[in-house]
Design a protein around this motif. Structure first.
Motif, PDB file in Angstrom:
ATOM      1  N   GLY A 172      20.222 110.667  32.866  1.00 33.52           N
ATOM      2  CA  GLY A 172      19.943 109.473  33.407  1.00 33.52           C
ATOM      3  C   GLY A 172      20.444 109.210  34.829  1.00 33.52           C
ATOM      4  O   GLY A 172      21.617 110.011  35.173  1.00 33.52           O
ATOM      5  N   TRP A 173      20.280 108.291  35.656  1.00 34.34           N
ATOM      6  CA  TRP A 173      20.665 107.913  36.882  1.00 34.34           C
ATOM      7  C   TRP A 173      21.061 106.467  36.976  1.00 34.34           C
ATOM      8  O   TRP A 173      20.220 105.555  36.509  1.00 34.34           O
ATOM      9  CB  TRP A 173      19.855 108.342  37.965  1.00 34.34           C
ATOM     10  CG  TRP A 173      19.593 109.796  38.130  1.00 34.34           C
ATOM     11  CD1 TRP A 173      19.125 110.786  37.350  1.00 34.34           C
ATOM     12  CD2 TRP A 173      20.081 110.532  38.935  1.00 34.34           C
ATOM     13  NE1 TRP A 173      18.995 112.016  37.729  1.00 34.34           N
ATOM     14  CE2 TRP A 173      19.716 111.912  38.897  1.00 34.34           C
ATOM     15  CE3 TRP A 173      21.281 110.338  40.227  1.00 34.34           C
ATOM     16  CZ2 TRP A 173      20.479 113.031  39.741  1.00 34.34           C
ATOM     17  CZ3 TRP A 173      21.737 111.493  41.023  1.00 34.34           C
ATOM     18  CH2 TRP A 173      21.162 112.625  40.782  1.00 34.34           C
ATOM     19  N   ALA A 174      22.077 106.157  37.744  1.00 36.51           N
ATOM     20  CA  ALA A 174      22.442 104.474  37.912  1.00 36.51           C
ATOM     21  C   ALA A 174      22.877 104.530  39.230  1.00 36.51           C
ATOM     22  O   ALA A 174      23.843 105.279  39.871  1.00 36.51           O
ATOM     23  CB  ALA A 174      23.492 104.100  37.072  1.00 36.51           C
ATOM     24  N   ARG A 184      30.622 102.122  37.022  1.00 39.18           N
ATOM     25  CA  ARG A 184      32.103 102.069  35.971  1.00 39.18           C
ATOM     26  C   ARG A 184      31.701 101.698  34.491  1.00 39.18           C
ATOM     27  O   ARG A 184      32.044 102.535  33.562  1.00 39.18           O
ATOM     28  CB  ARG A 184      33.130 101.402  36.612  1.00 39.18           C
ATOM     29  CG  ARG A 184      34.485 101.751  36.082  1.00 39.18           C
ATOM     30  CD  ARG A 184      35.569 101.188  37.028  1.00 39.18           C
ATOM     31  NE  ARG A 184      35.526 101.681  38.237  1.00 39.18           N
ATOM     32  CZ  ARG A 184      36.027 102.918  38.459  1.00 39.18           C
ATOM     33  NH1 ARG A 184      36.424 103.664  37.425  1.00 39.18           N
ATOM     34  NH2 ARG A 184      35.866 103.306  39.798  1.00 39.18           N
ATOM     35  N   ASP A 185      30.817 100.969  34.614  1.00 36.56           N
ATOM     36  CA  ASP A 185      30.270 100.360  33.195  1.00 36.56           C
ATOM     37  C   ASP A 185      29.622 101.608  32.676  1.00 36.56           C
ATOM     38  O   ASP A 185      29.688 102.051  31.479  1.00 36.56           O
ATOM     39  CB  ASP A 185      29.341  99.202  33.138  1.00 36.56           C
ATOM     40  CG  ASP A 185      30.279  97.939  33.825  1.00 36.56           C
ATOM     41  OD1 ASP A 185      31.399  97.836  33.459  1.00 36.56           O
ATOM     42  OD2 ASP A 185      29.478  97.018  34.093  1.00 36.56           O
ATOM     43  N   CYS A 193      35.517 109.602  35.366  1.00 35.98           N
ATOM     44  CA  CYS A 193      34.517 110.780  35.409  1.00 35.98           C
ATOM     45  C   CYS A 193      34.989 111.994  34.782  1.00 35.98           C
ATOM     46  O   CYS A 193      36.206 112.184  34.890  1.00 35.98           O
ATOM     47  CB  CYS A 193      33.944 110.970  36.862  1.00 35.98           C
ATOM     48  SG  CYS A 193      33.208 109.716  37.675  1.00 35.98           S
ATOM     49  N   PHE A 194      34.206 112.833  34.253  1.00 30.76           N
ATOM     50  CA  PHE A 194      34.316 113.935  33.631  1.00 30.76           C
ATOM     51  C   PHE A 194      33.334 114.932  33.492  1.00 30.76           C
ATOM     52  O   PHE A 194      32.243 114.504  33.840  1.00 30.76           O
ATOM     53  CB  PHE A 194      34.938 113.595  32.197  1.00 30.76           C
ATOM     54  CG  PHE A 194      34.019 113.294  31.384  1.00 30.76           C
ATOM     55  CD1 PHE A 194      33.452 114.150  30.364  1.00 30.76           C
ATOM     56  CD2 PHE A 194      33.445 111.758  31.391  1.00 30.76           C
ATOM     57  CE1 PHE A 194      32.304 113.579  29.436  1.00 30.76           C
ATOM     58  CE2 PHE A 194      32.589 111.539  30.424  1.00 30.76           C
ATOM     59  CZ  PHE A 194      32.035 112.601  29.537  1.00 30.76           C
ATOM     60  N   LEU A 195      33.356 116.067  32.979  1.00 32.16           N
ATOM     61  CA  LEU A 195      32.354 117.196  32.757  1.00 32.16           C
ATOM     62  C   LEU A 195      32.799 117.920  31.648  1.00 32.16           C
ATOM     63  O   LEU A 195      33.889 118.505  31.701  1.00 32.16           O
ATOM     64  CB  LEU A 195      32.143 117.670  34.153  1.00 32.16           C
ATOM     65  CG  LEU A 195      31.115 119.171  34.011  1.00 32.16           C
ATOM     66  CD1 LEU A 195      29.783 118.599  33.459  1.00 32.16           C
ATOM     67  CD2 LEU A 195      30.874 119.801  35.086  1.00 32.16           C
TER      68      LEU A 195
END
Length: 237
Positions: free
Chosen positions: A55-57, A66-67, A137-139
């Motif tokens: 998805g994209w925001a 951030r939500d 953020c993370f991966l």
């Protein structure tokens, strides 16, 4: 650049870090041009959503992205508790990839060195982009084997100066026994080369980090090795 030492490291461990890979003045100029040509259009790239799809925001609304980061954390933990194998991530990325041409031009001048270090014929880029890992953020762990046939070589160019390890955002490379990992932060003007497959991840950026971690990452292709990334690297229309 000690090519022999880097070559030994890459073939023994599956990765290596080339520090001070470019002339710093040239890198500063290329990075400045890249960021300027982006027109400030960062997008939130996240996974998974309720339908278990990418998805994209947009970052247009203050705090909205951030939500979304918080949601991805909660969703990935929930799915992880069920024993499912889950690739999860949340980071910012520019929708337009054309801006990286300035940084790509610097890397092309190093293709011969990269080919020698890795014993691979480097033909060109096959997907490259700027990513910004802000707080939260993370991966998660992945190997870059997203399509078949997959490319054999991935890279990460460090573009963040003066980063502290306790801010998180560290690259972790899993050991062969999967019980430990090597963690490091690619410093500014360093190029990390990964053999594919190699399992790695980016840890969560701490809330105490004063700014985000910026990198350019992607893949390098050799002749007759096509690659069409079909996971979270995919850029929707």
């Amino acid at each position: 650049m000690n090519r022999e030492l880097l070559r030994y490291k890459f073939h023994k461990e599956g990765y290596c870090i080339i520090e001070d890979v470019f002339d710093e003045e040239e890198l500063n100029t290329a990075l400045s041009n890249s960021l300027e040509s982006m027109s400030g259009e960062w997008w939130m790239n996240y996974y998974p959503d309720e339908e278990n799809q990418r998805g994209w925001a947009s970052m247009d609304e203050d705090g909205a992205y951030r939500d979304k980061i918080s949601y991805v954390h909660k969703r990935s933990r929930s799915m992880g508790n069920t024993g499912e194998s889950l690739l999860a991530y949340a980071f910012l990325r520019s929708r337009d990839e054309t801006h990286v041409k300035y940084l790509q031009s610097l890397m092309r001048a190093k293709f011969k060195d990269i080919a020698y270090i890795t014993d691979q014929t480097v033909e060109d880029f096959n997907g490259s982009f700027l990513s910004l890992y802000e707080r939260g953020c993370f991966l998660s762990t992945h190997s870059d084997e997203f399509a078949s046939p997959a490319p054999k070589l991935a890279f990460v160019l460090g573009l963040t100066p003066k980063w502290c390890s306790h801010w998180g955002g560290l690259t972790h490379i899993e050991s062969k026994d999967y019980l430990a990992s090597l963690a490091f932060f690619p410093p500014y003007n360093s190029l990390v080369l990964f053999r594919i497959p190699i399992w790695h991840m980016v840890s969560e950026v701490s809330e105490c980090a004063p700014h985000g971690r910026l990198v350019m990452s992607g893949w390098l292709t050799a002749p007759s090795i096509p690659h069409n990334p079909n996971s979270f690297w995919y850029m929707p229309d």
